[in-house]
Design an enzyme around this catalytic site. Structure first.
Site, PDB file in Angstrom:
ATOM      1  N   GLY A  40       0.801  -1.226   0.000  1.00  0.00           N
ATOM      2  CA  GLY A  40       0.000   0.000   0.000  1.00  0.00           C
ATOM      3  C   GLY A  40       0.833   1.275   0.000  1.00  0.00           C
ATOM      4  N   GLY A 186       4.567  17.180   5.921  1.00  0.00           N
ATOM      5  CA  GLY A 186       5.254  18.454   5.695  1.00  0.00           C
ATOM      6  C   GLY A 186       6.572  18.518   6.450  1.00  0.00           C
ATOM      7  N   LEU A 187       6.567  18.075   7.711  1.00  0.00           N
ATOM      8  CA  LEU A 187       7.776  18.179   8.529  1.00  0.00           C
ATOM      9  C   LEU A 187       8.830  17.157   8.090  1.00  0.00           C
ATOM     10  CD1 LEU A 187       6.202  18.766  12.061  1.00  0.00           C
ATOM     11  CD2 LEU A 187       7.104  20.455  10.452  1.00  0.00           C
ATOM     12  N   ALA A 321      -0.267   3.347   9.792  1.00  0.00           N
ATOM     13  CA  ALA A 321      -0.131   1.953   9.363  1.00  0.00           C
ATOM     14  C   ALA A 321      -0.380   0.988  10.523  1.00  0.00           C
ATOM     15  CB  ALA A 321       1.264   1.733   8.784  1.00  0.00           C
ATOM     16  N   HIS A 445      22.167   1.903  32.134  1.00  0.00           N
ATOM     17  CA  HIS A 445      22.973   3.121  32.055  1.00  0.00           C
ATOM     18  C   HIS A 445      24.199   2.835  31.200  1.00  0.00           C
ATOM     19  CE1 HIS A 445      24.910   6.841  33.170  1.00  0.00           C
ATOM     20  NE2 HIS A 445      26.018   6.131  33.409  1.00  0.00           N
TER      21      HIS A 445
HETATM   22  P1  NAI Z   1      -1.689  16.004   8.762  1.00  0.00           P
HETATM   23  O1  NAI Z   1      -3.128  15.955   9.022  1.00  0.00           O
HETATM   24  O2  NAI Z   1      -0.732  15.328   9.677  1.00  0.00           O
HETATM   25  O3  NAI Z   1      -1.210  17.546   8.692  1.00  0.00           O
HETATM   26  C1  NAI Z   1      -1.797  18.460   7.808  1.00  0.00           C
HETATM   27  C2  NAI Z   1      -1.427  19.859   8.260  1.00  0.00           C
HETATM   28  O4  NAI Z   1      -1.876  20.767   7.258  1.00  0.00           O
HETATM   29  C3  NAI Z   1      -2.101  20.267   9.551  1.00  0.00           C
HETATM   30  O5  NAI Z   1      -1.132  20.844  10.393  1.00  0.00           O
HETATM   31  C4  NAI Z   1      -3.160  21.274   9.110  1.00  0.00           C
HETATM   32  O6  NAI Z   1      -3.426  22.269  10.070  1.00  0.00           O
HETATM   33  C5  NAI Z   1      -2.480  21.879   7.883  1.00  0.00           C
HETATM   34  N1  NAI Z   1      -3.391  22.461   6.889  1.00  0.00           N
HETATM   35  C6  NAI Z   1      -4.571  21.964   6.451  1.00  0.00           C
HETATM   36  N2  NAI Z   1      -5.089  22.770   5.483  1.00  0.00           N
HETATM   37  C7  NAI Z   1      -4.186  23.777   5.290  1.00  0.00           C
HETATM   38  C8  NAI Z   1      -4.122  24.892   4.411  1.00  0.00           C
HETATM   39  N3  NAI Z   1      -5.079  25.142   3.544  1.00  0.00           N
HETATM   40  N4  NAI Z   1      -3.045  25.714   4.499  1.00  0.00           N
HETATM   41  C9  NAI Z   1      -2.055  25.470   5.403  1.00  0.00           C
HETATM   42  N5  NAI Z   1      -2.058  24.423   6.241  1.00  0.00           N
HETATM   43  C10 NAI Z   1      -3.105  23.580   6.184  1.00  0.00           C
HETATM   44  O7  NAI Z   1      -1.536  15.510   7.253  1.00  0.00           O
HETATM   45  P2  NAI Z   1      -0.260  15.090   6.387  1.00  0.00           P
HETATM   46  O8  NAI Z   1       1.004  15.603   6.983  1.00  0.00           O
HETATM   47  O9  NAI Z   1      -0.606  15.464   4.995  1.00  0.00           O
HETATM   48  O10 NAI Z   1      -0.272  13.513   6.519  1.00  0.00           O
HETATM   49  C11 NAI Z   1      -1.412  12.765   6.072  1.00  0.00           C
HETATM   50  C12 NAI Z   1      -1.660  11.586   6.969  1.00  0.00           C
HETATM   51  O11 NAI Z   1      -0.632  10.649   6.860  1.00  0.00           O
HETATM   52  C13 NAI Z   1      -1.785  11.985   8.425  1.00  0.00           C
HETATM   53  O12 NAI Z   1      -2.890  11.346   8.989  1.00  0.00           O
HETATM   54  C14 NAI Z   1      -0.518  11.499   9.038  1.00  0.00           C
HETATM   55  O13 NAI Z   1      -0.691  11.082  10.375  1.00  0.00           O
HETATM   56  C15 NAI Z   1      -0.126  10.336   8.128  1.00  0.00           C
HETATM   57  N6  NAI Z   1       1.322  10.263   8.099  1.00  0.00           N
HETATM   58  C16 NAI Z   1       1.959   9.712   9.156  1.00  0.00           C
HETATM   59  C17 NAI Z   1       3.320   9.688   9.197  1.00  0.00           C
HETATM   60  C18 NAI Z   1       3.997   9.108  10.385  1.00  0.00           C
HETATM   61  O14 NAI Z   1       3.355   8.387  11.137  1.00  0.00           O
HETATM   62  N7  NAI Z   1       5.259   9.386  10.610  1.00  0.00           N
HETATM   63  C19 NAI Z   1       4.143  10.216   8.114  1.00  0.00           C
HETATM   64  C20 NAI Z   1       3.367  10.795   7.070  1.00  0.00           C
HETATM   65  C21 NAI Z   1       2.000  10.794   7.078  1.00  0.00           C
END
Ligand code: NAI
Length: 466
Positions: A40, A186-187, A321, A445
């Site tokens: 996926g 994004g981060l 996941a 430790h």
């Molecule tokens: P996200 O929901 O984590 O973050 C989206 C961000 O975009 C939020 O901070 C929101 O406030 C902001 N936002 C929304 N509309 C906006 C706009 N028009 N202008 C500016 N900012 C805006 O979604 P993301 O990062 O796209 O990830 C998608 C999914 O995939 C999430 O559910 C995330 O948890 C998952 N994911 C998990 C990861 C991990 O577990 N390490 C890595 C990548 C994704």
């Protein structure tokens, strides 16, 4: 028509894990996936390739900025982006072929094609390279996942305006990368390209990065990422965009209503994902998605049609996941053995920046909102011996406990390898441990995990080294 105990549609972490567990428990299982490879989004274009690039880019950054401090002089350092991308692809292909072997080992019938519902007990599969077939199914699991959300005025073009998929494979380092959304994608992807040399600006609607996290963690992580060179424009709303000659211009408004513009070579839109159920023909069994595109299920993950279940990103809850996997296991066990369960209170969440952000349970604010009187313990990695030796001292552990019972309610870590530190605290939540239980547990430790013990001692007011 071939008949199965279970037909799973969607071969991501939710679907393939469900298929394996069901097969292990003796069910006859078919798994339908239209991608050539299983795994996926997570394995093909998500978690795994992004972590491969995060690792490579971090090594590059260490070589550029840190090795000298260790007395290691490097000359002639250069970035071979094509090799870096090829290594990422190899990691993915090795893991996806591993899944093929697992399907064979567990005698799961794997069909390459798109599945859709004909009725409550029949799935039609339009095979990728052959005629369609019908599969009879005692039970059906829908595990079709999610796709990136598009902004209405900023459609993906795959070149300049991109989703996370394309951001995993830029063939050169963009001079300026604009990221919309300071969530996980994004981060993480912002960090990758910043380390490789892009000037990265992240535009976020809300007043902090990682807005679902504990507020102190958002602030701690933002400080470090800014020091690494990322620029954040918080409380900024993107109001429009245009692309001319491969240069994108984003127009935005800040919270005071002041307008501005910013240019970039690429724009990564990372504003969330939406459930994906296109092509499933839900209406043929009378199922409808809710307004957010998700399918409603009961506590047993069963949809309004008793033979049809749904799991993962297609239903409510965090789009992760491991959450999908647990739901897959729960459905398989319910079908084969009569009971299955997911503890939604103890699902860890990690953002793989450097330092990483890892959390489980309630933030301080969420705990207070739920009516708990809380006691908080924090401990900085700066004071941890192992972090010093690793030259990796940014970050903090924060534990939130109930002031009355000392039961641990939430754990939050910004720090080196926080993803590998959080499981101890997930387990603590699973077993309803108190902060004192964690504090009295012997931690080796010198390890980073001692910062957790000290934070647990701090909940009681007396860390040893603080
Ligand atoms: P996200 O929901 O984590 O973050 C989206 C961000 O975009 C939020 O901070 C929101 O406030 C902001 N936002 C929304 N509309 C906006 C706009 N028009 N202008 C500016 N900012 C805006 O979604 P993301 O990062 O796209 O990830 C998608 C999914 O995939 C999430 O559910 C995330 O948890 C998952 N994911 C998990 C990861 C991990 O577990 N390490 C890595 C990548 C994704």
């Amino acid at each position: 028509m071939e008949r199965y105990d279970l037909v799973v549609i969607g071969g991501g972490p939710g679907g393939y894990v469900c298929a394996i567990r069901a097969a292990q428990l003796g069910l006859r299982v078919a798994l339908v996936e239209k991608r050539p490879t299983l795994g996926g989004t997570c394995l093909n274009i998500g978690c795994i390739p992004s972590k491969a690039l995060l690792e490579s880019s971090e090594l590059y950054s260490v070589a550029r900025h840190k090795l000298e401090r260790h007395g290691i002089a490097v000359s002639g350092l250069s970035l071979e982006l094509a090799t870096m991308l090829a290594r990422k692809d190899k990691v993915v292909s090795e893991l996806t072929s591993g899944l093929d072997l697992l399907m064979k080992k567990n005698k799961i019938e794997r069909l390459r094609g798109s599945g859709r519902l004909l009725d409550a007990n029949t799935v039609r599969v339009d095979l990728n390279d052959a005629e369609a077939v019908n599969l009879g199914a005692e039970a059906i699991v829908l595990a079709t996942g999610s796709v990136p959300v598009e902004l209405p005025f900023l459609r993906f073009d795959g070149e300049t305006i991109v989703s996370s998929t394309e951001a995993l494979s830029f063939d050169r380092v963009p001079k300026r990368l604009l990221v919309i959304g300071a969530g996980a994608i994004g981060l993480e992807m912002g960090s990758v390209w910043s380390r490789l040399g892009s000037a990265v600006t992240v535009v976020e609607l809300l007043d902090r990065i990682a807005p679902l996290s504990d507020a102190e963690m958002s602030a701690a992580l933002q400080r470090v990422l800014q020091r690494q060179g990322l620029t954040f424009k918080l409380e900024h709303k993107v109001t429009g965009a245009s692309v001319n000659d491969g240069v994108a211009t984003l127009r935005f408004e800040n919270k005071k209503g002041e307008a501005g513009e910013i240019e970039g070579e690429k724009v990564l839109v990372a504003v969330g994902r939406r459930a994906y159920s296109e092509g499933l023909a839900l209406d043929s069994v009378g199922l409808k998605t809710e307004r957010n595109g998700k399918l409603a299920v009961d506590a047993g993950l069963r949809t309004a049609v008793p033979s049809i279940y749904a799991i993962g990103d297609l239903i409510d809850g965090p789009m992760l996941a491991h959450k999908a996997e647990e739901e897959g296991v729960a459905v398989a066990e319910a079908l084969a053995a009569g009971a299955g369960h997911v503890n939604y209170e103890a699902i860890p969440n990690v953002i793989y920046t450097h330092p990483e952000l890892a959390e489980v349970g309630l933030s301080e604010a969420a705990a207070k909102e739920k009516g708990f009187e809380v006691r908080v313990g924090t401990y900085m990695f700066r004071a941890n011996g192992r972090a010093k030796t690793l030259d990796d001292v940014d970050g903090v552990v924060k534990l939130v406990a109930c002031a009355r019972t000392d039961r641990l309610l939430g754990a939050h870590i910004v720090g080196p390898r926080a993803s590998d530190l959080i499981p101890e605290l997930v387990l603590a939540l699973e077993f309803k441990a108190s902060a004192e239980d964690v504090a009295r547990t012997v931690h080796a430790h010198p390890t980073l995990s001692e910062a957790i013990k000290e934070a647990a001692l701090a909940v009681g007011g007396s860390p040893i080294h603080g």
